[in-house]
Design a protein around this motif. Structure first.
Motif, PDB file in Angstrom:
ATOM      1  N   PRO A  89      83.267 -13.204  26.057  1.00 56.35           N
ATOM      2  CA  PRO A  89      82.638 -13.769  27.255  1.00 56.35           C
ATOM      3  C   PRO A  89      82.877 -12.887  28.481  1.00 56.35           C
ATOM      4  CG  PRO A  89      84.696 -14.898  26.795  1.00 56.35           C
ATOM      5  CD  PRO A  89      84.480 -13.941  25.664  1.00 56.35           C
ATOM      6  N   ARG A  90      82.016 -13.090  29.471  1.00 58.62           N
ATOM      7  CA  ARG A  90      82.136 -12.338  30.729  1.00 58.62           C
ATOM      8  C   ARG A  90      83.299 -12.872  31.562  1.00 58.62           C
ATOM      9  NH1 ARG A  90      76.102 -10.915  32.980  1.00 58.62           N
ATOM     10  NH2 ARG A  90      75.855  -9.091  31.641  1.00 58.62           N
ATOM     11  N   GLY A  91      83.583 -12.189  32.642  1.00 59.20           N
ATOM     12  CA  GLY A  91      84.663 -12.611  33.524  1.00 59.20           C
ATOM     13  C   GLY A  91      86.023 -12.079  33.111  1.00 59.20           C
ATOM     14  N   SER A  92      86.041 -11.096  32.236  1.00 58.17           N
ATOM     15  CA  SER A  92      87.291 -10.471  31.799  1.00 58.17           C
ATOM     16  C   SER A  92      87.738  -9.461  32.842  1.00 58.17           C
ATOM     17  CB  SER A  92      87.085  -9.758  30.469  1.00 58.17           C
ATOM     18  OG  SER A  92      86.600 -10.662  29.512  1.00 58.17           O
ATOM     19  N   ARG A  93      89.046  -9.301  32.976  1.00 63.74           N
ATOM     20  CA  ARG A  93      89.598  -8.335  33.918  1.00 63.74           C
ATOM     21  C   ARG A  93      89.556  -6.937  33.301  1.00 63.74           C
ATOM     22  NH1 ARG A  93      93.143 -12.656  33.972  1.00 63.74           N
ATOM     23  NH2 ARG A  93      94.633 -11.478  32.759  1.00 63.74           N
ATOM     24  N   VAL A  94      89.121  -5.960  34.092  1.00 65.24           N
ATOM     25  CA  VAL A  94      88.992  -4.574  33.633  1.00 65.24           C
ATOM     26  C   VAL A  94      90.061  -3.726  34.332  1.00 65.24           C
ATOM     27  CG1 VAL A  94      87.482  -2.555  33.447  1.00 65.24           C
ATOM     28  CG2 VAL A  94      86.498  -4.867  33.345  1.00 65.24           C
ATOM     29  N   PHE A  95      90.843  -2.998  33.515  1.00 64.38           N
ATOM     30  CA  PHE A  95      91.877  -2.098  34.011  1.00 64.38           C
ATOM     31  C   PHE A  95      91.596  -0.696  33.473  1.00 64.38           C
ATOM     32  CE2 PHE A  95      93.697  -6.281  33.534  1.00 64.38           C
ATOM     33  CZ  PHE A  95      94.451  -6.470  34.678  1.00 64.38           C
ATOM     34  N   TRP A  96      92.077   0.331  34.163  1.00 66.13           N
ATOM     35  CA  TRP A  96      91.936   1.690  33.646  1.00 66.13           C
ATOM     36  C   TRP A  96      93.177   2.501  33.960  1.00 66.13           C
ATOM     37  CZ3 TRP A  96      90.536   6.740  35.708  1.00 66.13           C
ATOM     38  CH2 TRP A  96      90.676   6.839  37.091  1.00 66.13           C
ATOM     39  N   ARG A  97      93.409   3.534  33.143  1.00 70.79           N
ATOM     40  CA  ARG A  97      94.492   4.470  33.396  1.00 70.79           C
ATOM     41  C   ARG A  97      94.158   5.808  32.762  1.00 70.79           C
ATOM     42  NH1 ARG A  97      99.396   5.019  30.071  1.00 70.79           N
ATOM     43  NH2 ARG A  97      98.839   4.566  27.925  1.00 70.79           N
ATOM     44  N   VAL A  98      94.845   6.852  33.221  1.00 64.11           N
ATOM     45  CA  VAL A  98      94.650   8.210  32.728  1.00 64.11           C
ATOM     46  C   VAL A  98      95.768   8.542  31.754  1.00 64.11           C
ATOM     47  CG1 VAL A  98      94.575  10.652  33.367  1.00 64.11           C
ATOM     48  CG2 VAL A  98      93.526   8.935  34.858  1.00 64.11           C
ATOM     49  N   VAL A  99      95.395   9.069  30.583  1.00 62.86           N
ATOM     50  CA  VAL A  99      96.350   9.549  29.595  1.00 62.86           C
ATOM     51  C   VAL A  99      96.071  11.041  29.422  1.00 62.86           C
ATOM     52  CG1 VAL A  99      97.203   9.328  27.237  1.00 62.86           C
ATOM     53  CG2 VAL A  99      96.339   7.303  28.431  1.00 62.86           C
ATOM     54  N   SER A 100      97.054  11.855  29.777  1.00 65.19           N
ATOM     55  CA  SER A 100      96.853  13.304  29.820  1.00 65.19           C
ATOM     56  C   SER A 100      97.607  14.011  28.712  1.00 65.19           C
ATOM     57  CB  SER A 100      97.321  13.837  31.176  1.00 65.19           C
ATOM     58  OG  SER A 100      97.260  15.240  31.192  1.00 65.19           O
ATOM     59  N   GLY A 101      96.923  14.952  28.072  1.00 64.23           N
ATOM     60  CA  GLY A 101      97.565  15.825  27.099  1.00 64.23           C
ATOM     61  C   GLY A 101      98.121  17.079  27.760  1.00 64.23           C
TER      62      GLY A 101
END
Length: 115
Positions: A22-34
């Motif tokens: 369903p909609r209304g989900s929280r969206v998070f992001w992060r950077v993973v670096s090699g």
């Protein structure tokens, strides 16, 4: 790094599109670096709730086209009562496509344990 905005790739604007059922989900992001000497890993950052559709830059310090294949963006979608879901996107591919997008089909959490 001590010099934000030093590379042209840091400010590249892309289309961001994420949705969930369903909609209304929280969206998070992060950077993973090699390549942590060039591009630092980041902590998780909250964006908004689904659906998310906007044009914005990655704003990843130290990002260049040459090191972008060694950098991943991790998108996590979270909603109470559902399992968290994480998808990973290669930054070089997102830059080439001028877009980072995905759809998350959320799975309800098990409330009872089977014995």
């Amino acid at each position: 790094r001590d010099n934000p905005g030093a590379t042209s790739m840091e400010k590249t604007v892309l289309r961001w599109f994420f949705d969930s059922a369903p909609r209304g989900s929280r969206v998070f992001w992060r950077v993973v670096s090699g390549v942590p000497d060039e591009v630092k890993n980041t902590n998780e950052t909250y964006l908004t709730t689904t659906p998310l559709e906007e044009t914005r830059s990655f704003n990843i310090q130290g990002l260049t086209y040459n090191n972008s294949r060694d950098v991943t963006v991790e998108i996590k979608v979270s909603k109470r009562g559902y399992e968290d879901q994480v998808k990973r996107y290669n930054v070089r591919q997102a830059l080439d496509q001028q877009e980072i997008s995905g759809f998350f089909e959320l799975v309800p959490k098990e409330t009872e344990k089977e014995e």
